[in-house]
Design an enzyme around this catalytic site. Structure first.
Site, mmCIF file in Angstrom:
data_model
loop_
_atom_site.group_PDB
_atom_site.id
_atom_site.type_symbol
_atom_site.label_atom_id
_atom_site.label_comp_id
_atom_site.label_asym_id
_atom_site.label_seq_id
_atom_site.Cartn_x
_atom_site.Cartn_y
_atom_site.Cartn_z
ATOM 1 N N LYS A 198 0.769 -1.195 0.153
ATOM 2 C CA LYS A 198 -0.149 -0.047 -0.057
ATOM 3 C C LYS A 198 0.777 1.241 0.054
ATOM 4 C CE LYS A 198 -4.151 -2.124 0.134
ATOM 5 N NZ LYS A 198 -4.059 -3.511 -0.009
HETATM 6 C C1 LIG Z 1 -5.321 -4.378 0.475
HETATM 7 C C2 LIG Z 1 -6.880 -4.358 0.659
HETATM 8 C C3 LIG Z 1 -7.563 -4.918 1.649
HETATM 9 C C4 LIG Z 1 -6.967 -5.625 3.083
HETATM 10 O O1 LIG Z 1 -5.771 -5.202 3.517
HETATM 11 P P1 LIG Z 1 -4.831 -6.197 4.359
HETATM 12 O O2 LIG Z 1 -4.393 -5.215 5.064
HETATM 13 O O3 LIG Z 1 -4.036 -6.716 3.390
HETATM 14 O O4 LIG Z 1 -5.646 -7.038 5.045
HETATM 15 C C5 LIG Z 1 -8.965 -4.796 1.665
HETATM 16 N N1 LIG Z 1 -9.456 -4.142 0.623
HETATM 17 C C6 LIG Z 1 -8.665 -3.858 -0.449
HETATM 18 C C7 LIG Z 1 -9.433 -3.325 -1.679
HETATM 19 C C8 LIG Z 1 -7.446 -3.768 -0.407
HETATM 20 O O5 LIG Z 1 -6.617 -3.501 -1.675
#
Ligand SMILES: *Cc1c(COP(=O)(O)O)cnc(C)c1O
Length: 381
Positions: free
Chosen positions: A216
């Site tokens: 992210k």
């Molecule tokens: C990354 C992501 C998540 C979940 O995040 P994690 O921290 O990896 O559990 C949820 N929804 C979307 C759309 C994402 O891109």
């Protein structure tokens, strides 16, 4: 001539390398080492510590919300946010099929069923019109709630996802959901730093959830944050994610079935250092987006830009190819040259655990599924 040769050349020049170029890599150039070392020296690496509190205050500030709760990852955060919004076993939850699997998983982990509605072509996120059409056809108001008259199940939440950091049409969506008394939980996992009409995404619904996974815009290694403008919901969220332990200096008493979903202090230290650099990252990515935009104009390829009244974080940048065939050629040419590109997700109802779920026409989702490709989007140092 090799197809898309100029594109590969441009990306290699932009990232100043002919080696492998990933879609998104984290950068640690601030106080990361200092803060992480602090936790080691203090021995508070785990469930309590100053960085957890600090990360929550920082995130409440950035997202312009009253309360933030640090959690172990974004998926767990979504699972809890849905419970806090009132979702119960056997309910239905509206969301989009064009999303990362975590959105749908968080719904199913609560024993609820996702209802997949179409996205808008322009935002690539949940379409207010699809939601309105669905509710007009299947919605039935009973007291202060809405039920699906075809299945008899309560529709207890709506989860829009801000795809790649491009905000959905929130005004229109909130209007429809308010009309039907359905709480909105924003999956803002990808949209830290994205604004809709000057308001930070994640802070407009009843609850919002961010992710700090390694891919992210900022990362804590793994982690997430639930945000809300309702302080009582925030307090309930903290309680539920910390084993529902009633505060006491030595007694163990838990007043309901809680979860161990808290973010360790070690990870919180990392996210505090990363959040300090968020503005710089956003500016850096915006410059890359501008450069891509100019370049792709010369290639006759559509580069996706932020829409009017929004500010995108440009977390993952993307191009729209003309059709499946051109998409295939683009993916092959770039990946063969160690320039990583990747198609958008397969729609949720193609996956075995969601094949049986209700879905509407999905005209836009299926169009985008065949054409959208992510391109290298890292902060350049
Ligand atoms: C990354 C992501 C998540 C979940 O995040 P994690 O921290 O990896 O559990 C949820 N929804 C979307 C759309 C994402 O891109």
């Amino acid at each position: 001539m090799m197809p898309f040769k100029e594109t590969v050349q441009f990306i290699q020049d932009t990232f100043k390398t002919k080696d492998f170029i990933p879609i998104h890599a984290p950068v640690f150039m601030g106080n990361e080492r200092k803060y992480v070392m602090d936790t080691l020296e203090s021995t508070f690496v785990s469930s309590v510590g100053a960085y957890v509190d600090l990360s929550e205050r920082m995130m409440a500030g950035i997202s312009q919300t009253k309360k933030a709760v640090a959690v172990v990852n974004g998926t767990a955060g979504l699972q809890i946010a849905l419970q806090l919004a009132g979702v119960q076993r056997g309910d239905e939850v509206i969301t989009q099929a064009l999303t990362f699997v975590a959105t749908a998983n968080a719904i199913q982990h609560n024993g609820a069923e996702p209802v997949f509605l179409d996205v808008d072509y322009d935002t690539m996120g949940l379409s207010p019109k699809s939601v309105s059409d669905f509710l007009e056809e299947f919605g039935e108001r009973r007291e202060s709630s809405t039920y699906n008259k075809r299945t008899g199940k309560k529709i207890s939440a709506c989860v829009p996802m801000h795809t790649f950091g491009f905000p959905v049409h929130l005004d229109e969506l909130l209007k429809v959901c308010n009309l039907w008394n359905i709480p909105v939980v924003e999956d803002a996992a990808e949209s830290l730093g994205s604004y809709y009409r000057e308001k930070h995404t994640g802070g407009l619904g009843k609850l919002g959830v961010f992710s700090f996974n390694g891919n992210k815009i900022v990362t804590s290694g793994g982690g997430g944050m639930i945000v809300t403008n309702d302080p009582e919901i925030g307090i309930a969220g903290k309680h539920l994610t910390t084993t529902a332990k009633v505060a006491h200096s030595y007694e163990f008493y838990h007043d309901r079935l809680g979860y161990n979903f808290r973010m360790p202090n070690l990870n919180a230290a990392l996210i505090c250092a990363q959040l300090e650099q968020l503005d710089g990252f956003l500016e850096n990515k915006r410059q890359l987006a501008d450069a891509y935009s100019e370049f792709f104009k010369t290639q006759g390829i559509t580069f996706r830009k932020e829409l009017e009244n929004t500010r995108a974080n440009y977390w993952l940048m993307c191009v729209e190819l003309k059709n499946l065939e051109e998409r295939g050629a683009f993916l092959k040419a770039t990946n063969d040259s160690k320039t990583m590109t990747r198609p958008i997700w397969q729609l949720m109802y193609r996956l075995p655990m969601y094949r049986h779920c209700f879905r509407d026409g999905q005209k836009n989702a299926e169009y985008l599924e065949e054409r959208i490709v992510n391109i290298p989007s890292s902060v350049r140092i």
